[in-house]
Scaffold this motif. Structure first.
Motif, PDB file in Angstrom:
ATOM      1  N   SER A 145       0.817  -1.217   0.000  1.00  0.00           N
ATOM      2  CA  SER A 145       0.000   0.000   0.000  1.00  0.00           C
ATOM      3  C   SER A 145       0.847   1.262   0.000  1.00  0.00           C
ATOM      4  O   SER A 145       2.006   1.261   0.426  1.00  0.00           O
ATOM      5  N   ALA A 146       0.238   2.363  -0.445  1.00  0.00           N
ATOM      6  CA  ALA A 146       0.888   3.672  -0.420  1.00  0.00           C
ATOM      7  C   ALA A 146       1.288   3.989   1.010  1.00  0.00           C
ATOM      8  O   ALA A 146       0.556   3.734   1.958  1.00  0.00           O
ATOM      9  N   GLY A 147       2.472   4.515   1.193  1.00  0.00           N
ATOM     10  CA  GLY A 147       2.973   4.843   2.518  1.00  0.00           C
ATOM     11  C   GLY A 147       3.740   3.714   3.172  1.00  0.00           C
ATOM     12  O   GLY A 147       4.445   3.931   4.149  1.00  0.00           O
ATOM     13  N   GLU A 170       2.178   0.035  -4.550  1.00  0.00           N
ATOM     14  CA  GLU A 170       1.780   1.445  -4.454  1.00  0.00           C
ATOM     15  C   GLU A 170       2.716   2.192  -3.512  1.00  0.00           C
ATOM     16  O   GLU A 170       2.733   3.411  -3.498  1.00  0.00           O
ATOM     17  N   GLY A 171       3.491   1.452  -2.714  1.00  0.00           N
ATOM     18  CA  GLY A 171       4.438   2.037  -1.768  1.00  0.00           C
ATOM     19  C   GLY A 171       5.849   1.944  -2.307  1.00  0.00           C
ATOM     20  O   GLY A 171       6.069   2.013  -3.518  1.00  0.00           O
ATOM     21  N   THR A 172       6.820   1.759  -1.399  1.00  0.00           N
ATOM     22  CA  THR A 172       8.232   1.719  -1.768  1.00  0.00           C
ATOM     23  C   THR A 172       8.836   0.376  -1.388  1.00  0.00           C
ATOM     24  O   THR A 172       8.652  -0.085  -0.261  1.00  0.00           O
ATOM     25  N   ILE A 173       9.556  -0.237  -2.325  1.00  0.00           N
ATOM     26  CA  ILE A 173      10.275  -1.484  -2.056  1.00  0.00           C
ATOM     27  C   ILE A 173      11.741  -1.258  -2.387  1.00  0.00           C
ATOM     28  O   ILE A 173      12.072  -0.823  -3.491  1.00  0.00           O
ATOM     29  N   THR A 203       1.080   4.411  -9.712  1.00  0.00           N
ATOM     30  CA  THR A 203       1.594   5.758  -9.969  1.00  0.00           C
ATOM     31  C   THR A 203       2.442   6.296  -8.822  1.00  0.00           C
ATOM     32  O   THR A 203       3.373   7.057  -9.049  1.00  0.00           O
ATOM     33  N   ASP A 204       2.149   5.923  -7.588  1.00  0.00           N
ATOM     34  CA  ASP A 204       2.942   6.366  -6.441  1.00  0.00           C
ATOM     35  C   ASP A 204       3.965   5.315  -6.019  1.00  0.00           C
ATOM     36  O   ASP A 204       4.677   5.512  -5.035  1.00  0.00           O
ATOM     37  N   GLY A 205       4.054   4.207  -6.748  1.00  0.00           N
ATOM     38  CA  GLY A 205       4.961   3.120  -6.389  1.00  0.00           C
ATOM     39  C   GLY A 205       6.395   3.407  -6.790  1.00  0.00           C
ATOM     40  O   GLY A 205       6.660   4.088  -7.789  1.00  0.00           O
ATOM     41  N   LEU A 206       7.333   2.893  -5.987  1.00  0.00           N
ATOM     42  CA  LEU A 206       8.760   3.018  -6.267  1.00  0.00           C
ATOM     43  C   LEU A 206       9.428   1.699  -5.921  1.00  0.00           C
ATOM     44  O   LEU A 206       9.256   1.187  -4.814  1.00  0.00           O
ATOM     45  N   VAL A 207      10.194   1.146  -6.872  1.00  0.00           N
ATOM     46  CA  VAL A 207      10.975  -0.060  -6.623  1.00  0.00           C
ATOM     47  C   VAL A 207      12.429   0.276  -6.886  1.00  0.00           C
ATOM     48  O   VAL A 207      12.776   0.748  -7.968  1.00  0.00           O
TER      49      VAL A 207
END
Length: 166
Positions: free
Chosen positions: A29-31, A47-50, A63-67
């Protein structure tokens, strides 16, 4: 009242066969920030950061996801950002996607507005989504290089020759 085909009351009625439904995707999830590698047999939606590598059947970066790591899957769709290599049979980069890293693919779709910094390599074999072999160096400590033709508007480059242990 009773027909010839009705079953006696004591026998259980068999259930109709159930259709297999696809499982819900695993969602980051986002956040939410995850540090470490993720592996799944199903679908992963980010949707979050990995920070780490992700391996799954299908990976969707929202769209808000970052890998920050490598993505390995049959299918990858990126709407957010990926900083690392993508290895998948099918890769879709939608408008607004940002990828910094090489993409190894069979089918690649890049929508207008998507940003890519890295090499694009097409492989048509299913085993292309597996990790590449390591390049071994010669006695001088440098890898062997062979010339590779440049594409339209691209300079010629050299590619490392893969050697296997004998």
């Amino acid at each position: 009242m009773f027909s010839k085909g009705s079953k006696p009351e004591g026998e259980p009625v068999p259930e109709p066969p159930r259709m297999k439904t696809s499982a819900m995707p695993s969602i980051v999830s986002a956040g939410l920030q995850v540090t470490g590698n993720m592996t799944s047999d199903g679908d992963i939606q980010i949707e979050g950061t990995i920070t780490g590598d992700v391996k799954s059947r299908t990976i969707t970066v929202g769209t808000d996801g970052l890998v920050q790591g490598q993505l390995i899957a049959e299918s990858v769709q990126v709407s957010g950002a990926v900083e690392g290599k993508i290895r998948a049979k099918t890769v879709v980069l939608v408008a607004g996607a940002r990828v910094i890293g090489d993409i190894v693919h069979d089918v690649l779709t890049v929508e207008p507005g998507a940003h890519v910094e890295g090499a694009l390599k097409r492989y048509s074999k299913p085993e292309a989504v597996e990790p590449e072999p390591k390049v071994k160096a010669d006695n001088d400590g440098k890898p062997d290089l062979k010339p590779v033709e440049g594409g339209v508007g691209r300079p010629a480059v050299a590619q490392a020759v893969v050697k296997t242990a004998s």
